[in-house]
Write an enzyme that holds these catalytic residues in place. Structure first.
Site, short mmCIF file in Angstrom:
data_model
loop_
_atom_site.label_atom_id
_atom_site.label_comp_id
_atom_site.label_asym_id
_atom_site.label_seq_id
_atom_site.Cartn_x
_atom_site.Cartn_y
_atom_site.Cartn_z
CG ASP A 278 2.05 -6.74 0.16
OD1 ASP A 278 1.08 -6.58 -0.61
OD2 ASP A 278 2.98 -5.92 0.30
CD GLU A 321 1.54 -4.69 -4.37
OE1 GLU A 321 1.58 -3.72 -3.60
OE2 GLU A 321 0.92 -4.68 -5.45
#
Length: 401
Positions: A278, A321
């Site tokens: 992430d 993301e």
């Protein structure tokens, strides 16, 4: 088969193929490569018919010079179609093709006093055009599909056939002593085949190369639609499996391929790890720098991850993301070292965009495949839980479940 009959059938097939390509051109939002290939087929037919007229009309400027120009224009249009297929949005005009045809027309006109030499020169020029077409096909930036491979083979055979034909005609012209014989050995055009329909009056080499040229022309025209359709299929597969922004696999493709690796690892009782990655504080990046800069950050992280992995590893963008990585044959220790290296690589090299320096970091959650994981989803779920812990513990780190 009776040679004039065979020639007539082949010309008729090319006429029909031209019509088929024109219909496809109308149906496929006027994709211009089909238009060029359709006209190429029709010009080839026109060239054959004009050349055949020399059996009945004593007009060498028409049946030799003009017929040769038509027979040269046909593969030149095929080349133009391939150029447009390679770069559909190209603004490249017709200047180079027009200049080339003018030079060829003037060159062949200079041979008019010895017009029987026009046909072997035409064969050599056609061979050159097929070499050009072969070069364009070999430099298409995509995986080579079967239609492309077959077309490359056909173009190569075209080159060999036309050069053999030209060589045979040149040898015959050099050895011929009577002007009337020159017409008989002028097999580079269709008229001589119509007049002399048996191989007794046409050398076996000329006969074979002549028929090969006609058959190759027809099969090549048949392959053009398959070339485009295979490319379209490849593009559709890419749209279904590739993330448009990062050019990594998307979530669908990742689950499909990583699931295969999971079952292979279970079958072979080999190691396998999965990482969830992430990009830290990505919302702040978008709010501070804008979404365009945010997209550049995602591309840079994707590129960095790809560079650090092996060809056998799978990396994908599975969320806004979020990235996922499948590591077949990698145990806990190696996966942990790789995760630390990835975190360090991203954190120690801020992204430089124009005058901006944007610091980035990533959090990683990893898991080793064990007997408790009954399917790939359970493995990924554990990696996701480890990622949550990495973010809870302060980010910019790797945590393994």
């Amino acid at each position: 088969m009776h040679l004039p009959t065979l020639i007539g059938i082949i010309l008729l097939l090319n006429l029909i193929l031209g019509g088929l390509l024109m219909v496809i051109y109308q149906l496929r939002l006027k994709q211009r490569c089909f238009l060029y290939w359709a006209i190429s087929c029709w010009i080839f037919v026109a060239g054959g018919l004009v050349a055949a007229a020399r059996s009945y009309v004593d007009m060498p400027w028409l049946t030799h010079w003009f017929a040769s120009l038509l027979l040269i224009a046909a593969p030149l249009l095929a080349v133009k179609g391939i150029q447009h297929f390679r770069a559909p949005r190209s603004t490249q005009g017709w200047r180079s093709q027009i200049v080339l045809m003018l030079v060829i027309a003037l060159g062949l006109a200079a041979l008019y006093p010895v017009y029987t030499w026009i046909s072997p020169i035409t064969s050599i020029l056609i061979a050159g055009l097929f070499i050009w077409a072969l070069y364009l096909l070999l430099n298409i930036k995509s995986s080579m599909q079967l239609p492309q491979q077959l077309l490359c083979m056909f173009f190569s055979l075209h080159v060999v056939t036309m050069l053999l034909q030209a060589g045979s005609m040149l040898v015959s012209l050099v050895n011929v002593s009577e002007p009337t014989s020159a017409m008989q050995i002028d097999a580079g055009v269709i008229a001589s085949a119509v007049v002399e329909s048996s191989s007794a009056t046409m050398s076996s080499m000329l006969y074979i190369t002549f028929i090969s040229h006609l058959l190759l022309t027809t099969t090549t025209a048949l392959m053009f639609p398959l070339l485009v359709f295979s490319k379209t299929e490849e593009q559709l597969v890419e749209l279904a499996n590739i993330d448009d922004l990062t050019k990594l696999f998307n979530r669908r493709a990742f689950f499909k391929d990583a699931d295969k690796q999971f079952h292979q690892a279970r079958k072979n009782k080999s190691a396998m790890c999965v990482l969830m990655v992430d990009l830290d504080y990505f919302k702040d990046v978008n709010d501070t720098w804008g979404h365009a800069i945010g997209d550049e950050c995602l591309r840079w992280v994707a590129k960095t991850l790809k560079q650090e992995l092996r060809d056998t590893d799978i990396v994908a963008r599975v969320g806004g993301e979020e990235f996922a990585i499948s590591l077949p044959g990698v145990d806990f220790e190696l996966a942990h070292l790789l995760s630390k290296r990835l975190c360090k690589r991203i954190a120690e090299a801020p992204l430089q965009l124009e005058e901006h320096s944007i610091p980035l970091s990533i959090s990683i959650g990893g898991v080793l495949c064990t007997s408790k994981h009954k399917d790939f989803h359970s493995l990924l779920s554990d990696a996701d839980k480890a990622l949550y812990l990495a973010k809870e513990n302060g980010r910019n780190q790797a945590v393994f479940a």
